[in-house]
Design an enzyme around this catalytic site. Structure first.
Site, mmCIF file in Angstrom:
data_model
loop_
_atom_site.group_PDB
_atom_site.id
_atom_site.type_symbol
_atom_site.label_atom_id
_atom_site.label_comp_id
_atom_site.label_asym_id
_atom_site.label_seq_id
_atom_site.Cartn_x
_atom_site.Cartn_y
_atom_site.Cartn_z
ATOM 1 C CG HIS A 191 -2.132 -0.980 0.823
ATOM 2 N ND1 HIS A 191 -2.135 -2.283 1.248
ATOM 3 C CD2 HIS A 191 -3.228 -0.831 0.046
ATOM 4 C CE1 HIS A 191 -3.217 -2.880 0.774
ATOM 5 N NE2 HIS A 191 -3.893 -2.026 0.043
ATOM 6 C CD GLU A 430 -9.731 -7.709 -2.191
ATOM 7 O OE1 GLU A 430 -8.761 -7.069 -2.618
ATOM 8 O OE2 GLU A 430 -10.456 -7.284 -1.285
ATOM 9 C CG ASP A 454 -5.403 -8.115 -1.548
ATOM 10 O OD1 ASP A 454 -4.325 -8.372 -0.967
ATOM 11 O OD2 ASP A 454 -6.126 -7.169 -1.247
ATOM 12 C CB CYS A 501 -10.602 -1.387 -8.554
ATOM 13 S SG CYS A 501 -10.751 -2.579 -7.217
HETATM 14 C C1 PEP Z 1 -6.725 -4.955 -4.706
HETATM 15 O O1 PEP Z 1 -6.468 -5.810 -3.869
HETATM 16 O O2 PEP Z 1 -6.500 -5.093 -5.926
HETATM 17 C C2 PEP Z 1 -7.314 -3.666 -4.309
HETATM 18 C C3 PEP Z 1 -7.725 -2.809 -5.201
HETATM 19 O O3 PEP Z 1 -7.395 -3.365 -2.983
HETATM 20 P P1 PEP Z 1 -6.155 -3.002 -2.033
HETATM 21 O O4 PEP Z 1 -4.985 -2.704 -2.933
HETATM 22 O O5 PEP Z 1 -6.568 -1.824 -1.220
HETATM 23 O O6 PEP Z 1 -5.974 -4.242 -1.231
HETATM 24 MG MG MG Z 2 -7.298 -5.732 -1.907
#
Ligand code: PEP
Ligand code: MG
Length: 578
Positions: A191, A430, A454, A501
């Protein structure tokens, strides 16, 4: 000049003076002292040792009183280490003879001691290294005192070089002064990387240990496109990168012209191009870049850096700002705390990405979950708001989350508070289990959003934020492509809208593949909107389908990646990095 290779996580070039941020966020401002200041510096060291010693004695006495001698003895060991003459001699020698600052000398010496413990073939002794790090932290806190500079207080342009930055620390970096950053650890899917991209700060992570070789103030180039960092560049390299930075600016200006145009393919298929945000303030960037809506609002960032737990009003105000400013849809994802984002975890976990994270944490902590759901529902009357649950792995997870939502709706109804009863409810896909069971899930949701960040880590068993396995963290892996293909087919058959996403959707090389797999909605980092729009407007769906078909027949991530780059070069050569 020295070039170090790491992982490129946020594009662009940054050139500036190095600001070193050591472990635990301590910045050691000076590594050397003037010859005539040595005596004063030694006195400062002695004062710090005395102060820390007194502090430990105080803790020892308090614990002994409450729990008995046995427990107090833990602190006695700390005191013994702190006052060990050989340790003191080594630190003093570095200050006196090598003119190191006390902070630097303390850090160097204690880390050397800690390493000796860590290298011993004994778990018990290796654990003692933590005690040494504790002493280091206490001494540094004393020595730096007022001078401990918080990252948030940087007031001149710098390139931050750190052992690690948490997502929260990264989020608090001031874009005006932090030109770029480099960390020793971290992976492409972490992140911290995502926030860097959101803030549009060029960044390279996972370099490995290099900070001890620097003293701060050196000129550094961060090449966020290729993942390299150049320390003390020569004139020629500097000129080359200055030119590259200029080219970035020119491309950004060209792409700006696309802002008000739709993401429509050459054969007239409209693609919904949404953006991912972490903070309400990012909405303006989304509008500037021409996004159609917010496809993922990561609300957990409301918690990171907050000094107290956000209230229902705090949630509501943040959501209202986003909804009012953005005319398109806004997908609010419920809290995804835990794992590499700080959470209110009851205990330390050995495998946080497999632990009490995300929807699991919300379902375990219903008062917290309900506060958020109330705020989302209250905000739902302000625009096109949709709610999405993260990390759903079983039907029970989804049903339970929906039940809490329904209960919350009833509470609001009873209280006479307005909300949109027909609010669209979606889930993140995910976890591989959700892909396999998707036909069942699709009967119970209004939309899905595939979280490839994920999905890649769980499908390939590769920690997204671990630099040691970063080469295995590949969205172009054939298994990932199959999962995407399977999910998008299932969504199409069930007539449920689907988005991707994860960061993959913002990578130009994947756009043709995703459109070819049937995707008609993407949610990408705001900075990627113009590039992805440019590609959508340069390709036809049949051509994309051909690309997807060929890629699905390939057997390795490398082969697929090379092929996709080659196809991208045909339609948008300026977006392919050399
Ligand atoms: C993902 O896992 O692709 C996602 C968009 O969520 P995050 O990156 O916040 O886990
Ligand atoms: Mg995620």
């Amino acid at each position: 000049m020295r070039t170090l290779q790491g992982i490129a996580v946020s594009p662009g070039v940054a050139i500036g003076e190095a600001l070193i941020v050591d472990t635990e966020g301590f910045r050691i401002p000076r590594r050397f002292v003037m010859r005539d200041a040595v005596d004063d510096e030694l006195q400062r060291l002695d004062n710090a040792v005395d102060a820390v010693g007194t502090e430990i004695e105080r803790k020892r006495d308090a614990v002994t009183k409450q729990l008995g001698e046995q427990y107090g003895a833990i602190f006695a060991a700390h005191l013994q280490m702190l006052r060990d003459p050989s340790l003191h001699r080594e630190i003093e020698d570095l200050i006196r003879n090598r003119h190191y600052s006390p902070e630097y000398a303390v850090s160097r010496t204690l880390r050397r001691f800690a390493k000796v413990f860590q290298d011993l073939d004994s778990v018990y002794l290796a654990e003692r290294a933590h005690d040494i790090f504790d002493i280091e932290r206490s001494l540094l806190a004393r020595l730096l005192g007022e001078r401990r500079e918080e990252l948030t207080h940087v007031t001149s342009p710098v390139v931050v070089l750190a052992h690690n930055l948490t997502p929260g620390e990264t989020a608090s970096l001031d874009r005006k002064f932090v030109l770029g950053f480099v960390t020793e650890i971290g992976g492409a899917g972490g992140h911290t990387a995502i926030v860097a991209k959101g803030l549009e700060i060029p960044a390279v992570v996972g370099i490995g240990p290099f900070l001890t070789e620097l003293s701060g103030g050196e000129v550094v180039i961060v090449d966020g496109d290729h993942g390299c960092v150049i320390l003390q560049p020569d004139e020629e390299t500097l000129a080359r990168y200055q030119h590259e930075a200029e080219e970035h600016r020119t491309l950004a200006v060209q792409l700006k012209e696309l802002r008000d145009l739709p993401a429509e393919t050459t054969d007239g298929v409209r693609i919904a191009l949404h953006a991912n945000i972490e903070f309400p303030r990012e909405v303006q960037t989304c509008l500037d870049r021409g996004a159609d809506g917010i496809g993922l609002y990561r609300t957990e960032f409301l918690y990171l850096g907050a000094t107290s737990e956000p209230t229902e009003e705090d949630h509501c105000n943040a959501y209202a700002k986003v909804i009012r400013e953005m005319s398109g849809p806004v997908v609010i994802r419920t809290l995804d705390l835990g794992a590499d984002k700080l959470g209110q975890l009851p205990q330390e976990e050995h495998n946080p990405f497999l632990g009490l994270r995300s929807i699991r944490l919300s379902l375990r902590n219903l008062p917290l979950f309900r506060i958020q759901l109330r705020a989302i529902l209250r905000a739902s009357v302000l625009g096109d708001v949709r709610v999405m649950f993260p990390l759903i792995s079983t039907l029970a997870d989804l049903r339970q989350a929906k039940m809490v939502l329904t209960d919350t709706m009833e509470d609001l109804e009873e209280a006479g508070i307005a909300f949109d009863r027909g609010i669209a409810v979606g889930m993140m896909v995910e976890v591989p289990a959700a892909v396999l069971m998707l036909d069942r899930f699709l009967k119970e949701v209004d939309f899905i959003s595939i979280g490839t960040n994920d999905l890649v880590q769980y499908a390939l068993a590769v920690d997204r934020s671990n630099n040691h396995v970063a080469d295995r963290y590949q969205a172009s892996d054939p298994a990932v492509l199959r999962m995407l293909d399977q999910s998008l087919r299932a969504a199409q058959a069930a007539d449920v809208s689907a988005t991707v996403c994860g960061q993959m959707s913002g990578e130009p090389a994947f756009t043709m593949l995703l459109l070819g797999l049937g995707l008609r909605s993407l949610s990408v980092p705001p900075s990627a909107v113009p590039e992805i729009k440019r590609i959508c407007r340069s390709v036809s769906i049949p051509a994309c389908e051909q690309v997807a078909h060929r890629a699905l027949g390939m057997e390795s991530a490398r082969e697929i990646e090379t092929y996709l780059r080659q196809e991208l070069r045909k339609v948008a050569p300026e977006l392919v990095l050399s």
